[in-house]
Design an enzyme around this catalytic site. Sequence first.
Site, PDB file in Angstrom:
ATOM      1  N   PRO A 143       1.156  -1.259  -0.071  1.00 15.71           N
ATOM      2  CA  PRO A 143       0.183  -0.120   0.193  1.00 15.71           C
ATOM      3  C   PRO A 143       0.643   1.306  -0.400  1.00 15.71           C
ATOM      4  CG  PRO A 143      -1.040  -1.846   1.779  1.00 15.71           C
ATOM      5  CD  PRO A 143       0.970  -2.007   1.055  1.00 15.71           C
ATOM      6  N   GLU A 144       0.084   2.494  -1.023  1.00 18.73           N
ATOM      7  CA  GLU A 144       0.743   3.015  -0.682  1.00 18.73           C
ATOM      8  C   GLU A 144       0.454   4.616  -0.031  1.00 18.73           C
ATOM      9  OE1 GLU A 144       3.159   4.300  -4.256  1.00 18.73           O
ATOM     10  OE2 GLU A 144       3.722   2.084  -5.155  1.00 18.73           O
TER      11      GLU A 144
END
Length: 274
Positions: A2-3
Amino acid sequence: MPELPEVETVRRVIEPQIRGLSIQNVVVSRPEVVAYPDADTFAKALKNQVVKGVRRRGKFLTILLQSGDRVAMHLRMTGCLLFTPPEYEMEKHTHIILQMNNGWELRFADTRRFGRFWYLRAEEADTVTGIQNLGKEPFDADFSAGYLADRLGKRKKSIKECLLDQKAIAGIGNIYSDEILFASGIAPSRLANSLTEEEWEVLANEIPKQLEYFIEKNSLTAEEYLAGKGKDYRNTPYLRVYGRAGKPCQKCGETLQKSAIGGRGSVYCPGCQR
């Protein structure tokens, strides 16, 4: 992994649900997930604490407690937070459960067990999480072309690699570096020290613009988030280059290309990004 947009989505979904609740009990089934101090101390220190809010910094989340203590976490590759009723089916690889005073549970599941938690006292300086080493947030008021040029403009590395440097810019990963560079018209292989003043200006504008766009596209309700088990909130339909190698560019029609840059796959348009 996840960014920034995905982590911000988790924060926006989870925070309103747990703010003001007190933690009645803590179950840690995988002690190694607690990086600091240790699992037993972590569980005891959290008991009866009241949640004040949840903050994001880069790809980290921090649960702020009314006592001033805080719990930092990093989801890493496969970590997932769910806020569920107690009867909700337990996800495989659930390693930490915070049982709240309203009967619901904040659960952390992680298939690959790379995610980590840290508990810090109110007066305790953070020397353990890595948050203290992060660069500017893309949404900081003083995030600018001047900042980018000062931090990255002399580097003889590709601009793609530079955007992934969390000590320079917090929160950008492989997906959104491709999207940002496409929107900026800059080839990912360009050396940072070759960028012009105008290109730094474009980047400084597109970085927060693109991240905000994908945060908005990620938007969903708590019910939708839970129904997707905390995983169905990705921006795949809206990505213009990442994961689309071999397909036509949505701007110019040229075939999107993929290359390895700094050990990471990067997709770009040879027509739009020169």
